[in-house]
Design an enzyme around this catalytic site. Structure first.
Site, PDB file in Angstrom:
ATOM      1  N   GLY A 198      -8.659 -16.175  15.267  1.00 24.29           N
ATOM      2  CA  GLY A 198      -8.818 -14.723  15.292  1.00 24.29           C
ATOM      3  C   GLY A 198      -9.631 -14.135  14.162  1.00 24.29           C
ATOM      4  N   SER A 217       0.880  -7.443  10.096  1.00 22.76           N
ATOM      5  CA  SER A 217      -0.573  -7.441   9.864  1.00 22.76           C
ATOM      6  C   SER A 217      -1.181  -8.821   9.601  1.00 22.76           C
ATOM      7  CB  SER A 217      -0.895  -6.518   8.683  1.00 22.76           C
ATOM      8  OG  SER A 217      -0.234  -6.966   7.509  1.00 22.76           O
ATOM      9  N   ILE A 237       0.833  -1.203   0.000  1.00 21.23           N
ATOM     10  CA  ILE A 237       0.000   0.000   0.000  1.00 21.23           C
ATOM     11  C   ILE A 237       0.869   1.255   0.000  1.00 21.23           C
ATOM     12  CG2 ILE A 237      -1.781   1.285   1.222  1.00 21.23           C
ATOM     13  CD1 ILE A 237      -2.761  -1.365   2.390  1.00 21.23           C
ATOM     14  N   TYR A 256      -3.375  -8.383  16.643  1.00 26.86           N
ATOM     15  CA  TYR A 256      -3.186  -7.407  15.567  1.00 26.86           C
ATOM     16  C   TYR A 256      -4.170  -6.251  15.729  1.00 26.86           C
ATOM     17  CZ  TYR A 256      -3.773  -5.258  10.976  1.00 26.86           C
ATOM     18  OH  TYR A 256      -3.911  -4.362   9.950  1.00 26.86           O
TER      19      TYR A 256
END
Length: 353
Positions: free
Chosen positions: A308, A102, A37, A166
């Site tokens: 998660g 991440s 990104i 996270y």
């Protein structure tokens, strides 16, 4: 540390860089600007006549993804000396933060890595922002802060109850940023991303993680390499039993960041925004979309759930639309088409290397 009044900062602010057109060019520090990104954001900044300065330790980023027009500084956010050197050398008018670990399952297995690399390292950046009186910060957060939301789509007013370290590390960073902004002339925008995907139109930037954990590139790789794709659970409380996610093209994401920077420069107050398409697609629906684009079948098998993972994450992005004027322009098929084109080009380059 003490902060000076905002007006005195702007009066003193030197800016040594000018464009070819002769006007003063603003330096924007892009933390993690060699990543997926971040490197796309660097190109968006260049197109908008800003001068990006990339700060990256290249642990997951790639030096070749940083364009030659950008200034590159190799450094680690966990090292206060590295951060200080960058701020001593350049006078930034704004900072964009993209550097974070991440991977949700990894965060469950190794939470200390996430609190150290994400939350603790963020303090080194904020120390310099406060000390140098930097006026604007755009911070990349995540939809993972919402956890298993009770209402879809998820608005910024939804309770924040992360299910994994996270998401918890990012939520802590949001709160630290909010507290810090009370003590200095810092205005900020927090973006809670949903699932960034797709490739940049320049052809040089696509998802290239090691290991790759994101859905769309893994399905494309399964088609390209004729391997089996494993569904991580098919017993969620969704329409087909697989997780539902909201996908946003990386270029739409970067355009949102640019609009946020300009919003802050025009005096906008600190805000938190969701960025997503407001449409949810299950894993099986994404598989079908990849099959449609590639005109090839995907061999599937079902594996266990990833620890998660919430069942559904769909954005309510009305706030960003209303305040920033932002709108996503690319749909799921466009995202997959760009990702497939990039994946094909990357494979060709490897074959001919």
């Amino acid at each position: 540390m003490t902060c000076v009044p905002k007006d005195s900062f702007f009066l003193k602010r030197p800016d040594p860089n000018t464009t070819s057109k002769g006007f003063m060019q603003k330096l924007i520090l892009v933390i993690g600007g060699a990543g997926y990104i971040g490197s796309a954001m660097v190109r968006t900044l260049l197109e908008a006549e800003y001068q990006p300065v990339v700060f990256d330790n290249l642990s997951t980023g790639h030096r070749h993804m940083v364009p030659s027009e950008a200034i590159f500084v190799e450094g680690d956010l966990q090292n206060p000396d590295d951060v200080e050197k960058a701020f001593k050398k350049y006078r930034f008018s704004g900072v964009m933060h993209f550097a974070a670990s991440s991977i949700v399952p990894e965060s469950v297995k190794n939470p200390l890595k996430y609190y150290r690399n994400n939350t603790a390292a963020f303090l080194n950046l904020l120390d310099q922002i406060v000390l140098r009186h930097i006026p604007h910060l755009i911070f990349s957060s995540t939809a993972a802060v919402y956890g298993e939301a009770a209402v879809m789509p998820i608005s910024e007013r939804a309770p924040v109850l992360p299910l994994n370290p996270y998401g918890s590390s990012k939520l802590m960073m949001e709160r630290i940023l909010e507290d810090t902004a009370h003590i200095c002339p810092l205005s900020y925008v927090v973006f809670r991303y949903f699932n960034a995907a797709g490739a940049h139109h320049c052809g040089d930037i696509g998802e290239s993680h090691d290991p790759e954990t994101h859905l769309i590139p893994n399905i494309i790789a399964a088609v390209t390499d004729k391997k089996t794709f494993t569904l991580c659970g098919d017993d969620y409380s969704t329409r087909d039993g697989t997780c539902v996610r909201d996908y946003i093209h990386v270029e739409d994401l970067c355009r949102g960041h640019l609009m946020a920077l300009q919003y802050l420069e025009q005096g906008g107050k600190s805000e938190t925004f969701n960025l997503g398409s407001e449409k949810g697609f299950s894993v099986k629906e994404v598989v079908k979309a990849v099959e449609r684009v590639t005109q090839a079948g995907v061999n599937l098998k079902v594996g266990p759930r990833r620890p998660g993972d919430p069942a559904k994450l769909i954005a309510d992005s009305q706030k960003a639309k209303k305040i920033l004027g932002w709108q996503p322009r690319k749909d799921l098929l466009s995202i997959i088409q760009s990702a497939c084109a990039w994946h094909q080009n990357a494979n060709c380059e490897v074959e001919h290397a």
